[in-house]
Design a protein around this motif. Sequence first.
Motif, PDB file in Angstrom:
ATOM      1  N   ALA A   1       0.823  -1.212   0.000  1.00 10.22           N
ATOM      2  CA  ALA A   1       0.000   0.000   0.000  1.00 10.22           C
ATOM      3  C   ALA A   1       0.855   1.260   0.000  1.00 10.22           C
ATOM      4  O   ALA A   1       0.366   2.343  -0.271  1.00 10.22           O
ATOM      5  N   GLY A   2       2.145   1.103   0.313  1.00  5.55           N
ATOM      6  CA  GLY A   2       3.028   2.267   0.303  1.00  5.55           C
ATOM      7  C   GLY A   2       2.987   3.060   1.588  1.00  5.55           C
ATOM      8  O   GLY A   2       3.455   4.186   1.640  1.00  5.55           O
ATOM      9  N   LEU A   3       2.447   2.468   2.631  1.00 11.78           N
ATOM     10  CA  LEU A   3       2.359   3.181   3.901  1.00 11.78           C
ATOM     11  C   LEU A   3       3.645   3.083   4.708  1.00 11.78           C
ATOM     12  O   LEU A   3       3.908   3.921   5.562  1.00 11.78           O
ATOM     13  N   VAL A   4       4.426   2.042   4.480  1.00 12.48           N
ATOM     14  CA  VAL A   4       5.697   1.874   5.188  1.00 12.48           C
ATOM     15  C   VAL A   4       6.775   1.510   4.180  1.00 12.48           C
ATOM     16  O   VAL A   4       6.494   1.059   3.073  1.00 12.48           O
ATOM     17  N   ASP A   5       8.033   1.673   4.584  1.00 15.53           N
ATOM     18  CA  ASP A   5       9.137   1.256   3.736  1.00 15.53           C
ATOM     19  C   ASP A   5       9.711  -0.047   4.292  1.00 15.53           C
ATOM     20  O   ASP A   5       9.217  -0.613   5.261  1.00 15.53           O
ATOM     21  N   ASN A   6      10.785  -0.540   3.682  1.00 13.40           N
ATOM     22  CA  ASN A   6      11.362  -1.822   4.096  1.00 13.40           C
ATOM     23  C   ASN A   6      11.847  -1.794   5.541  1.00 13.40           C
ATOM     24  O   ASN A   6      11.692  -2.764   6.272  1.00 13.40           O
ATOM     25  N   LYS A   7      12.403  -0.699   5.929  1.00 16.03           N
ATOM     26  CA  LYS A   7      12.928  -0.569   7.285  1.00 16.03           C
ATOM     27  C   LYS A   7      11.804  -0.707   8.320  1.00 16.03           C
ATOM     28  O   LYS A   7      11.933  -1.439   9.310  1.00 16.03           O
ATOM     29  N   LYS A   8      10.702   0.001   8.066  1.00 20.02           N
ATOM     30  CA  LYS A   8       9.569  -0.074   8.988  1.00 20.02           C
ATOM     31  C   LYS A   8       8.939  -1.462   8.975  1.00 20.02           C
ATOM     32  O   LYS A   8       8.469  -1.960   9.996  1.00 20.02           O
ATOM     33  N   ALA A   9       8.909  -2.084   7.787  1.00 20.16           N
ATOM     34  CA  ALA A   9       8.319  -3.419   7.684  1.00 20.16           C
ATOM     35  C   ALA A   9       9.127  -4.421   8.505  1.00 20.16           C
ATOM     36  O   ALA A   9       8.564  -5.278   9.204  1.00 20.16           O
ATOM     37  N   LYS A  10      10.453  -4.346   8.442  1.00 19.52           N
ATOM     38  CA  LYS A  10      11.291  -5.242   9.242  1.00 19.52           C
ATOM     39  C   LYS A  10      11.074  -4.996  10.728  1.00 19.52           C
ATOM     40  O   LYS A  10      11.013  -5.932  11.525  1.00 19.52           O
ATOM     41  N   LYS A  11      10.954  -3.731  11.084  1.00 19.12           N
ATOM     42  CA  LYS A  11      10.726  -3.386  12.485  1.00 19.12           C
ATOM     43  C   LYS A  11       9.389  -3.956  12.960  1.00 19.12           C
ATOM     44  O   LYS A  11       9.279  -4.492  14.070  1.00 19.12           O
ATOM     45  N   LEU A  12       8.359  -3.844  12.122  1.00 18.96           N
ATOM     46  CA  LEU A  12       7.050  -4.394  12.471  1.00 18.96           C
ATOM     47  C   LEU A  12       7.089  -5.916  12.613  1.00 18.96           C
ATOM     48  O   LEU A  12       6.474  -6.482  13.525  1.00 18.96           O
ATOM     49  N   SER A  13       7.821  -6.578  11.715  1.00 18.33           N
ATOM     50  CA  SER A  13       7.891  -8.039  11.807  1.00 18.33           C
ATOM     51  C   SER A  13       8.660  -8.463  13.050  1.00 18.33           C
ATOM     52  O   SER A  13       8.304  -9.445  13.713  1.00 18.33           O
ATOM     53  N   LYS A  14       9.708  -7.730  13.410  1.00 15.48           N
ATOM     54  CA  LYS A  14      10.446  -8.043  14.642  1.00 15.48           C
ATOM     55  C   LYS A  14       9.567  -7.814  15.860  1.00 15.48           C
ATOM     56  O   LYS A  14       9.614  -8.583  16.823  1.00 15.48           O
ATOM     57  N   GLN A  15       8.757  -6.753  15.820  1.00 15.61           N
ATOM     58  CA  GLN A  15       7.834  -6.488  16.921  1.00 15.61           C
ATOM     59  C   GLN A  15       6.827  -7.626  17.052  1.00 15.61           C
ATOM     60  O   GLN A  15       6.504  -8.067  18.158  1.00 15.61           O
ATOM     61  N   ALA A  16       6.324  -8.082  15.923  1.00 21.98           N
ATOM     62  CA  ALA A  16       5.341  -9.160  15.943  1.00 21.98           C
ATOM     63  C   ALA A  16       5.950 -10.439  16.513  1.00 21.98           C
ATOM     64  O   ALA A  16       5.320 -11.149  17.313  1.00 21.98           O
ATOM     65  N   GLN A  17       7.197 -10.755  16.121  1.00 18.79           N
ATOM     66  CA  GLN A  17       7.873 -11.943  16.648  1.00 18.79           C
ATOM     67  C   GLN A  17       8.094 -11.806  18.160  1.00 18.79           C
ATOM     68  O   GLN A  17       7.897 -12.753  18.924  1.00 18.79           O
ATOM     69  N   HIS A  18       8.487 -10.616  18.576  1.00 19.39           N
ATOM     70  CA  HIS A  18       8.719 -10.373  19.995  1.00 19.39           C
ATOM     71  C   HIS A  18       7.425 -10.535  20.785  1.00 19.39           C
ATOM     72  O   HIS A  18       7.421 -11.119  21.890  1.00 19.39           O
ATOM     73  N   GLU A  19       6.336 -10.024  20.226  1.00 19.12           N
ATOM     74  CA  GLU A  19       5.047 -10.126  20.902  1.00 19.12           C
ATOM     75  C   GLU A  19       4.587 -11.577  21.008  1.00 19.12           C
ATOM     76  O   GLU A  19       3.987 -11.982  22.003  1.00 19.12           O
ATOM     77  N   GLN A  20       4.868 -12.365  19.973  1.00 18.74           N
ATOM     78  CA  GLN A  20       4.475 -13.774  20.016  1.00 18.74           C
ATOM     79  C   GLN A  20       5.267 -14.518  21.088  1.00 18.74           C
ATOM     80  O   GLN A  20       4.738 -15.375  21.783  1.00 18.74           O
ATOM     81  N   ARG A  21       6.559 -14.193  21.205  1.00 17.69           N
ATOM     82  CA  ARG A  21       7.398 -14.864  22.201  1.00 17.69           C
ATOM     83  C   ARG A  21       7.004 -14.465  23.624  1.00 17.69           C
ATOM     84  O   ARG A  21       6.974 -15.294  24.513  1.00 17.69           O
ATOM     85  N   THR A  22       6.755 -13.173  23.801  1.00 21.33           N
ATOM     86  CA  THR A  22       6.479 -12.696  25.157  1.00 21.33           C
ATOM     87  C   THR A  22       5.004 -12.778  25.517  1.00 21.33           C
ATOM     88  O   THR A  22       4.653 -12.632  26.679  1.00 21.33           O
ATOM     89  N   GLY A  23       4.157 -12.931  24.560  1.00 21.10           N
ATOM     90  CA  GLY A  23       2.736 -13.036  24.831  1.00 21.10           C
ATOM     91  C   GLY A  23       2.040 -11.688  24.875  1.00 21.10           C
ATOM     92  O   GLY A  23       0.857 -11.596  25.183  1.00 21.10           O
ATOM     93  N   GLN A  24       2.750 -10.617  24.566  1.00 23.69           N
ATOM     94  CA  GLN A  24       2.135  -9.296  24.550  1.00 23.69           C
ATOM     95  C   GLN A  24       1.479  -9.077  23.192  1.00 23.69           C
ATOM     96  O   GLN A  24       1.943  -9.554  22.181  1.00 23.69           O
ATOM     97  N   ASN A  25       0.424  -8.276  23.180  1.00 17.56           N
ATOM     98  CA  ASN A  25      -0.265  -8.001  21.927  1.00 17.56           C
ATOM     99  C   ASN A  25      -0.664  -6.524  21.908  1.00 17.56           C
ATOM    100  O   ASN A  25      -1.423  -6.087  22.767  1.00 17.56           O
ATOM    101  N   ASN A  26      -0.146  -5.808  20.976  1.00 16.25           N
ATOM    102  CA  ASN A  26      -0.428  -4.375  20.849  1.00 16.25           C
ATOM    103  C   ASN A  26      -1.185  -4.089  19.554  1.00 16.25           C
ATOM    104  O   ASN A  26      -0.846  -3.181  18.823  1.00 16.25           O
ATOM    105  N   ASP A  27      -2.192  -4.889  19.270  1.00 17.35           N
ATOM    106  CA  ASP A  27      -2.940  -4.711  18.025  1.00 17.35           C
ATOM    107  C   ASP A  27      -3.621  -3.340  17.956  1.00 17.35           C
ATOM    108  O   ASP A  27      -3.584  -2.683  16.927  1.00 17.35           O
ATOM    109  N   ALA A  28      -4.218  -2.921  19.041  1.00 13.84           N
ATOM    110  CA  ALA A  28      -4.930  -1.636  19.034  1.00 13.84           C
ATOM    111  C   ALA A  28      -3.949  -0.491  18.812  1.00 13.84           C
ATOM    112  O   ALA A  28      -4.226   0.441  18.053  1.00 13.84           O
ATOM    113  N   GLU A  29      -2.793  -0.595  19.452  1.00 11.30           N
ATOM    114  CA  GLU A  29      -1.777   0.451  19.296  1.00 11.30           C
ATOM    115  C   GLU A  29      -1.244   0.480  17.860  1.00 11.30           C
ATOM    116  O   GLU A  29      -1.066   1.544  17.271  1.00 11.30           O
TER     117      GLU A  29
END
Length: 178
Positions: free
Chosen positions: A13-41
């Motif tokens: 969609a062009g809303l993020v670049d590669n850098k932000k996409a990697k950051k988002l995927s790392k955040q998602a992996q971290h959330e899965q490991r720790t059990g935290q979920n920041n979907d609303a945020e």
Amino acid sequence: MVKNALAAQLLKAGLVDNKKAKKLSKQAQHEQRTGQNNDAEMKAKIEQDKQQKLAKDQALNQEKQRVLDEKALVAAISQMISQHKIKDTDGEISYQFIDAAKIKKVYINQQIYNALVSGSLVIAKENNSYAFLPKALAERINEKMAGFIIVNNTENNQATTDEEDPYAAYVIPDDLMW
């Protein structure tokens, strides 16, 4: 490349670049490991990014439209000048005027010269040359956009004289030839 489907959609969609996409995927992996979920945020952040992009796009579109409108106005004024200019002005009398801090000289006939001095005709810039136009048309052009009319002697003829000036009764003619 991108492991997260949401990040892939955001990239597409062009809303993020590669850098932000990697950051988002790392955040998602971290959330899965720790059990935290920041979907609303994350959704709020995505919505905010969408709004910022939309506002930026609207500002760019308004600027483009303003430039296009200005070009159309310039073209319309140029067409008005070319259609209404007075032809057959060649003559032996020289008339000098200032254009862009340079003194220009045109050779015109006596009738055009008298009309220019009296203010019933004006000189307008037409591409790389000059055109002689009636005063009424010049006023309409100046209302639309300034910068086309170079010489307008009606302004000089209507200049107010100082009441205390001892030489106010003595008018110096504009058409004085030396």
